[in-house]
Design a protein around this motif. Sequence first.
Motif, PDB file in Angstrom:
ATOM      1  N   LEU A   1       0.353  -1.531   0.207  1.00  0.00           N
ATOM      2  CA  LEU A   1       0.134   0.544   0.335  1.00  0.00           C
ATOM      3  C   LEU A   1       1.166   1.286  -0.330  1.00  0.00           C
ATOM      4  N   THR A   2       2.270   1.425   0.412  1.00  0.00           N
ATOM      5  CA  THR A   2       2.821   2.755   0.972  1.00  0.00           C
ATOM      6  C   THR A   2       3.510   3.016  -0.886  1.00  0.00           C
ATOM      7  N   THR A   3       3.877   1.626  -0.591  1.00  0.00           N
ATOM      8  CA  THR A   3       4.622   2.369  -1.864  1.00  0.00           C
ATOM      9  C   THR A   3       3.848   2.005  -3.368  1.00  0.00           C
ATOM     10  N   LEU A   4       2.815   1.724  -3.665  1.00  0.00           N
ATOM     11  CA  LEU A   4       1.308   2.019  -3.905  1.00  0.00           C
ATOM     12  C   LEU A   4       1.226   3.708  -4.477  1.00  0.00           C
ATOM     13  N   ALA A   5       0.916   4.150  -3.297  1.00  0.00           N
ATOM     14  CA  ALA A   5       1.168   5.300  -3.074  1.00  0.00           C
ATOM     15  C   ALA A   5       2.006   6.121  -3.534  1.00  0.00           C
ATOM     16  N   ALA A   6       3.272   5.929  -3.472  1.00  0.00           N
ATOM     17  CA  ALA A   6       4.275   6.413  -3.592  1.00  0.00           C
ATOM     18  C   ALA A   6       4.102   6.936  -4.948  1.00  0.00           C
ATOM     19  N   ALA A   7       4.482   5.652  -5.549  1.00  0.00           N
ATOM     20  CA  ALA A   7       3.574   5.524  -6.920  1.00  0.00           C
ATOM     21  C   ALA A   7       3.010   6.568  -7.628  1.00  0.00           C
ATOM     22  N   LYS A   8       1.600   6.441  -7.234  1.00  0.00           N
ATOM     23  CA  LYS A   8       0.925   7.228  -7.715  1.00  0.00           C
ATOM     24  C   LYS A   8       1.063   8.822  -7.274  1.00  0.00           C
ATOM     25  N   SER A   9       1.361   8.971  -5.736  1.00  0.00           N
ATOM     26  CA  SER A   9       1.919  10.577  -5.934  1.00  0.00           C
ATOM     27  C   SER A   9       2.965  10.973  -7.034  1.00  0.00           C
ATOM     28  N   GLN A  10       3.997   9.770  -7.550  1.00  0.00           N
ATOM     29  CA  GLN A  10       4.508  10.774  -9.088  1.00  0.00           C
ATOM     30  C   GLN A  10       4.173  10.615 -10.185  1.00  0.00           C
ATOM     31  N   GLY A  11       3.011   9.677  -9.902  1.00  0.00           N
ATOM     32  CA  GLY A  11       2.670   9.697 -11.380  1.00  0.00           C
ATOM     33  C   GLY A  11       2.830   8.676 -12.870  1.00  0.00           C
ATOM     34  N   CYS A  12       3.378   7.311 -11.552  1.00  0.00           N
ATOM     35  CA  CYS A  12       4.138   6.234 -12.633  1.00  0.00           C
ATOM     36  C   CYS A  12       2.873   5.665 -13.015  1.00  0.00           C
ATOM     37  N   THR A  13       2.816   4.493 -13.921  1.00  0.00           N
ATOM     38  CA  THR A  13       1.865   3.551 -14.358  1.00  0.00           C
ATOM     39  C   THR A  13       2.453   2.775 -13.885  1.00  0.00           C
ATOM     40  N   ILE A  14       0.872   1.988 -13.323  1.00  0.00           N
ATOM     41  CA  ILE A  14       1.323   0.791 -12.773  1.00  0.00           C
ATOM     42  C   ILE A  14       0.568   0.226 -13.403  1.00  0.00           C
ATOM     43  N   VAL A  15       2.239  -1.355 -13.436  1.00  0.00           N
ATOM     44  CA  VAL A  15       1.848  -2.382 -14.148  1.00  0.00           C
ATOM     45  C   VAL A  15       1.255  -3.809 -12.817  1.00  0.00           C
ATOM     46  N   PRO A  16       0.527  -4.146 -12.402  1.00  0.00           N
ATOM     47  CA  PRO A  16       0.118  -4.958 -11.257  1.00  0.00           C
ATOM     48  C   PRO A  16       0.841  -6.512 -11.876  1.00  0.00           C
ATOM     49  N   ILE A  17       1.616  -7.217 -10.788  1.00  0.00           N
ATOM     50  CA  ILE A  17       1.820  -8.579 -10.900  1.00  0.00           C
ATOM     51  C   ILE A  17       1.788  -9.454  -9.798  1.00  0.00           C
ATOM     52  N   VAL A  18       0.969 -10.357  -9.907  1.00  0.00           N
ATOM     53  CA  VAL A  18       1.011 -11.035  -8.931  1.00  0.00           C
ATOM     54  C   VAL A  18       2.198 -12.093  -9.290  1.00  0.00           C
ATOM     55  N   SER A  19       3.566 -12.511  -7.877  1.00  0.00           N
ATOM     56  CA  SER A  19       3.892 -13.219  -8.030  1.00  0.00           C
ATOM     57  C   SER A  19       4.637 -14.494  -7.926  1.00  0.00           C
ATOM     58  N   LYS A  20       5.269 -14.932  -7.848  1.00  0.00           N
ATOM     59  CA  LYS A  20       6.343 -16.322  -6.935  1.00  0.00           C
ATOM     60  C   LYS A  20       4.818 -17.688  -7.297  1.00  0.00           C
ATOM     61  N   ILE A  21       4.046 -17.534  -8.872  1.00  0.00           N
ATOM     62  CA  ILE A  21       3.178 -18.234  -8.960  1.00  0.00           C
ATOM     63  C   ILE A  21       2.735 -20.511  -8.942  1.00  0.00           C
ATOM     64  N   ASP A  22       4.318 -20.560  -9.508  1.00  0.00           N
ATOM     65  CA  ASP A  22       5.191 -22.038  -9.206  1.00  0.00           C
ATOM     66  C   ASP A  22       4.542 -22.091  -7.636  1.00  0.00           C
ATOM     67  N   SER A  23       4.487 -21.297  -6.519  1.00  0.00           N
ATOM     68  CA  SER A  23       4.488 -21.811  -5.396  1.00  0.00           C
ATOM     69  C   SER A  23       3.861 -23.255  -4.607  1.00  0.00           C
ATOM     70  N   GLN A  24       3.562 -23.577  -3.972  1.00  0.00           N
ATOM     71  CA  GLN A  24       2.471 -24.585  -3.679  1.00  0.00           C
ATOM     72  C   GLN A  24       1.768 -24.047  -3.109  1.00  0.00           C
ATOM     73  N   ALA A  25       2.165 -22.735  -2.243  1.00  0.00           N
ATOM     74  CA  ALA A  25       1.017 -22.235  -0.970  1.00  0.00           C
ATOM     75  C   ALA A  25       0.349 -21.120  -2.046  1.00  0.00           C
TER      76      ALA A  25
END
Length: 796
Positions: free
Chosen positions: A307-331
């Motif tokens: 949430l904090t890094t997202l807010a920082a990126a938004k306040s800089q006007g950065c385009t956000i590319v959302p990604i979920v990671s570690k999709i190989d994991s069992q969990a």
Amino acid sequence: MNSEHIRNFSIIAHVDHGKSTLADRLLERTGTIPDRLMRDQFLDRMDLERERGITIKMQPVRMVWSPNNSDRRSNAELTQKNAEGADFLYSDLTYKIRGVLFMVRKNLGLGHKEQIYHNALEIEFEKVGLAFDSKKNISLLYDGKHIGTYQPDFIIENKVLIELKTLPEIGRAQTEQVWSYLKGCGYRLALLVNFGSKDLEIKRIVYDSARSSSALSAFATPQTPADDTQNSQKFESHSGIIPRYSALSLRNSAGVSNQVESESYILNLIDTPGHIDFSYEVSRALHAVEGVLLLVDSTQGVQAQTLTTLAAAKSQGCTIVPIVSKIDSQAARVSEVKSELAKLLQVSPDDVLAVSGKTGEGVDELLKVIVEKVPPPRGSSPVAGDEPRGLIFDFSYSTHRGIAVYLRVFDGMFKKGQQLAFRAAGKNFIALETGIFTPEETPSDSLSAGEIGYIVTGIKEEGVVAVGDTIGIIHGTLPPLPGYSVPRPVVWASVYPEEQNDLPLLRKSLERLRLSDSSLSFEEESSGVLGRGFRCGFLGLLHLEIVTERLRREFNLTLIVTIPTISYVVTRTNGSREVIYTPAKFPEHGDIIKIEEPWAKVIIITPPDSLNTLIQLLYEHEANTLGTETYQNGRIEMTVEMPLRELMRGFFDKLKNISSGYASLSYEILPEREADVVRLDILVAEETVPAFARVVATRRAQEEAEKMVKKLHSILPKQLFNTKIQAKVQGRIISSRTLSAMRKDVTGYLYGGDVSRKMKLLQKQKRGKKKMLERGIGKVNIPEEVFMKMVKSSSE
Ligand SMILES: Nc1nc2c(ncn2[C@@H]2O[C@H](COP(=O)(O)OP(=O)(O)OP(=O)(O)O)[C@@H](O)[C@H]2O)c(=O)[nH]1
Ligand SMILES: [Mg+2]
């Protein structure tokens, strides 16, 4: 390169969500790092980062990628200078030329005469500041003698020839002709450019005299050109070591590199740390990029730092590319976490990419999305003309070259040899070198608007260069770029050299360290017991730990570090308002009208089952709840505010404990509010030890006093005399213990029955001890381990 072909982006996420591992795969897929040199978390370059498995410093790296040519090996050749050290002939220049060619093609389209493209190119080359000769005659030699002339369409920077065509396609004849010209004229590289085909064709043709050497004939490299796609690439050779050349030829003959070059992009990536203590690194990185990859670990879901890094990126006007990671994991809970992230960003779950930094799944798709979604940097502003302007986001230091500033170029072009100036610092210097990150600092001809790179300044003094300063030409007319706010230290601690002789070394080391850690602040101070040292400001307890560890390792210092504290604003009876960041300097209670302390706004994300214990914990730490939100899977996001003092009192460790490690936290500092705190002094042998002084909540003074006295009592080595350990608050001793004397057996050597002799010796010992105390030489020697243990106690 034309800025249309540049993408600058950062990877941001909560700590450990897989940023650096995903960066590994990007480096691999773009061929930036050869397989044999690849290692996990390649961009974590400091030993400490590798040992602890965390990123501490941001790290920029430049990659080259072509959407239609996803075989990663071809890109190894496109990368300017990969870690192998192989130089791609005039690569930087070629990128720029290529950028111009694509722009002209884009603007003019298909179907014009050669001359039209020629004229447009002249205009564009001039615009980007490339020196060129148009249709200049050059001599063709045979056996060293002039046999005629050749007129290439352009000679760029007196290095690269350009031969223009408007044919349906380039055939063997044209390729062979250019190769022959090269052979006869002494230039090494030509670009054969065809504006007539559906896709812009650019053929790189390299002539290398080494090719005639018999050593090369062992490798299936033709001496004469051929006209098919694969063989035409064999025209390319790379200077230097022959076996490397052969390896590249073999790759090429496997059809890896495409004759018809599709558009290549420069991808400037900045990997960032996820731990909150290093968020200043993230905020600086965000000023240099247009987009961010926001990763969320699919086994964890959205966390506080997300949430904090997202807010920082938004306040800089950065385009956000959302990604979920570690999709190989069992969990992994891919679809659940996708929708959590989608909800957060108010996008469709289909817009959330899924990747694994372990297996590389989804990484090719991600590269495409980066090029599509992250906007190219804007070129120079129209008023800039050629005037270069860039923002410093970091720097490095080397003994022989001094400071290299890391910058994002916003306007014009920086070149080696230019006379430049730091706008805020007002200091002038000459650019000794310009370059890019591979991720090593690697020289390049220039840096133009939109690019990320470095400039070697030769400046060796500390304190001149600051992050956030604007770099430009001397007497530049462009206004300075908006810089960064100076980070505000969250905790303070004093650092003393164990040996006072090391004080100058400690000063030098701190100054050096500040060059790679611009959030560090320090000022000299002296303490009775510990001698002279430095009061340092840190962005958190991990930051403190990392800095002191680096001082020990990188500069071989033995240090004493005092208990970390926060700062207080004290209004004295005379009305003066002072910021106090050393407890020992906290005024006597009679001299205080008001004390104020910083507060923090804290975001906590926790599983529902730890909620009850959390509420109890929040109460104990004087927190007020501002709001709560429940996620789809029941997890709870809580926003609270609490005194920073309470947050630093081991709150995070306790939170981790009650949630079995699942809860996460992030915070920002709020303005000061009135505080009910007192100074707690610790006395050893009736003498105050300033390094042990602390400021604590009045309501907790008794408890803290007892805890500290007990602790010190248990860890302080016995002295030659009984030693009192006491705690004092507002002039009163509120806790006390006595450490009994170490009994040195002075009678040990007397055996047999002479009791009176024994008694006499013991009497003498007693007198001696008394004398020592009277003379004040009975000062207790407090070993470093004891200081260290007391420091640790503060975060318990
Ligand atoms: N199974 C699996 N594990 C991963 C993946 N990516 C990272 N990890 C593991 O997660 C841990 C953290 O990975 P890093 O890449 O260092 O995470 P980070 O986000 O860079 O961490 P900081 O920079 O310290 O915030 C490591 O133990 C990795 O091995 C992945 O795709 N799959
Ligand atoms: Mg990392």
